[in-house]
Enzyme design. Sequence first.
Site, PDB file in Angstrom:
ATOM      1  N   ALA B  35       0.838  -1.204   0.000  1.00 28.21           N
ATOM      2  CA  ALA B  35       0.000   0.000   0.000  1.00 28.21           C
ATOM      3  C   ALA B  35       0.873   1.255   0.000  1.00 28.21           C
ATOM      4  O   ALA B  35       2.005   1.232   0.473  1.00 28.21           O
ATOM      5  CB  ALA B  35      -0.901   0.000   1.225  1.00 28.21           C
ATOM      6  N   ASP B  36       0.323   2.349  -0.555  1.00 34.46           N
ATOM      7  CA  ASP B  36       0.983   3.643  -0.370  1.00 34.46           C
ATOM      8  C   ASP B  36       0.091   4.488   0.544  1.00 34.46           C
ATOM      9  O   ASP B  36      -0.968   4.023   0.989  1.00 34.46           O
ATOM     10  CB  ASP B  36       1.274   4.325  -1.715  1.00 34.46           C
ATOM     11  N   SER B  37       0.518   5.716   0.819  1.00 30.04           N
ATOM     12  CA  SER B  37      -0.205   6.503   1.823  1.00 30.04           C
ATOM     13  C   SER B  37      -1.654   6.763   1.405  1.00 30.04           C
ATOM     14  O   SER B  37      -2.552   6.801   2.247  1.00 30.04           O
ATOM     15  CB  SER B  37       0.530   7.826   2.071  1.00 30.04           C
TER      16      SER B  37
END
Lengths: 419, 78
Positions: B35-37
Amino acid sequence: MRRVVVTGLGLVTPLGADVETAWANILAAKSGAATITRFDATDFQTNYACEVKPADHEYGFDPGKRVDHKIQRQVDPFIVYGIDAAGQALEDAGLTEMSEEERLRAGCSIGAGIGGLPGIESESLVLAEKGPKRVSPHFVHGRLINLISGQVSIKYGLMGPNHAVVTACSTGAHSIGDAARMIAMDDADVMLAGGAEGAICPIGIAGFGQARALSTGFRDEPWRASRPYDKDRDGFVMGEGAGVVVLEEYERAKARGAKIYAEVIGYGLSGDAYHVTAPHPEGSGAYRSMEMAMRKSGLALSDIDYINAHGTSTPLGDELELGAVRKLFGNAIGDLSMSSTKSAIGHLLGGAGAVESIFCILAMRDQVAPPTLNLDNPSENCAGVDLVPHQAKQRPIKAVLNNSFGFGGTNASLVMRAL
Amino acid sequence: MSETADRVKKIVVEHLGVEADKVTEDASFIDDLGADSLDIVELVMAFEEEFGVEIPDDAAEKIGTVKDAINYIDEHKG
């Protein structure tokens, strides 16, 4: 000037989600038009379109083949179509594994006419119903037109020019023409170029319907609705999908033994300076666009064997384009074939010029002109022009012209030849 | 496994497109699940919808693993 050739092709269309399937269905005179399935369009101005078919269909599109599940959820359909078509084109060209040095000189110019309309529509409803804190954090970059080029560059590590044309229905042709110039001008050695669209959603159909651009009179027989040059035509049928080509500098392509489909030799562009939606009444923008492309190509008018017309099936546009072709080509018009593949796949808007350029290339490869479907009663102005009615036609094709014209009065023409 | 954990894992699988067996309670959204932010912002929204809880930004910043999410939800759901 450096020469530019086409070495890879990729297609996602309503008649097939790969080049060979789509082309076989085009030549078999199939239609991609049907009643809209994405939403209930019963009460809309029109209820039919040329949708890309689901994965379980005979010639459907499986988005999972080249696009990660996560990205599919975050972005609009036009981006998914574009990523897939770009992947197909790179695979076809044998360029999925380039060195870092090569990737520094490889870029993307894949645009769209409208962009993420379905997502803008649905997230606007979320905003209205649930408030700002429920709008997707991926809303903006999942809808932006340059995000096909962005996503593709990230996926394949392409660090050259990263660009996206937005010129309505001329986008695909402008993308290829501009990218070819980037290679000719030594900005890059390889460019993925093309266009995509996916705007079959309530606000898209309603909007084009209100602009009086869509065909409305064929609810019972939607496959008869897109009928360029026919007396009973009443507007365009909306399509969706993507077309992407790999453009490559000629010496580089030759040195690596690439399969060379065609050379891009002429590019013309012009503005009507007349009206936002209606074409110039004398077709002057179309004429100047074609004239420039022909002049740059260095070919004689009689060298053009096939024209893939803009031919959207609107009452005004088709005849004005034909008039401009007649004015430019003079007597040479009697020796060429000209057809509109929008009769089969509808109008792919920002994708149209790229998809149709690929059909032009395949016409040269297979020496066959694709048909204009539903051309039962040609308008009077069509006399003396081979519009390839109903059936594909085998004939020598060594050089082609592709036209695309868009809202705003923007025109693009491409000339390509076989090598 | 608690009912909350089942529902959290289902949301993570759907949103991140990862295999269900990778979504262990110790898995870090960023380090283990890709995941990214912004994906985390989206996940937090999905948790809020699913469980009817509000997860303020400062609390969301502290949710790093699947277990962190499950614990927060169990502590705050009505």
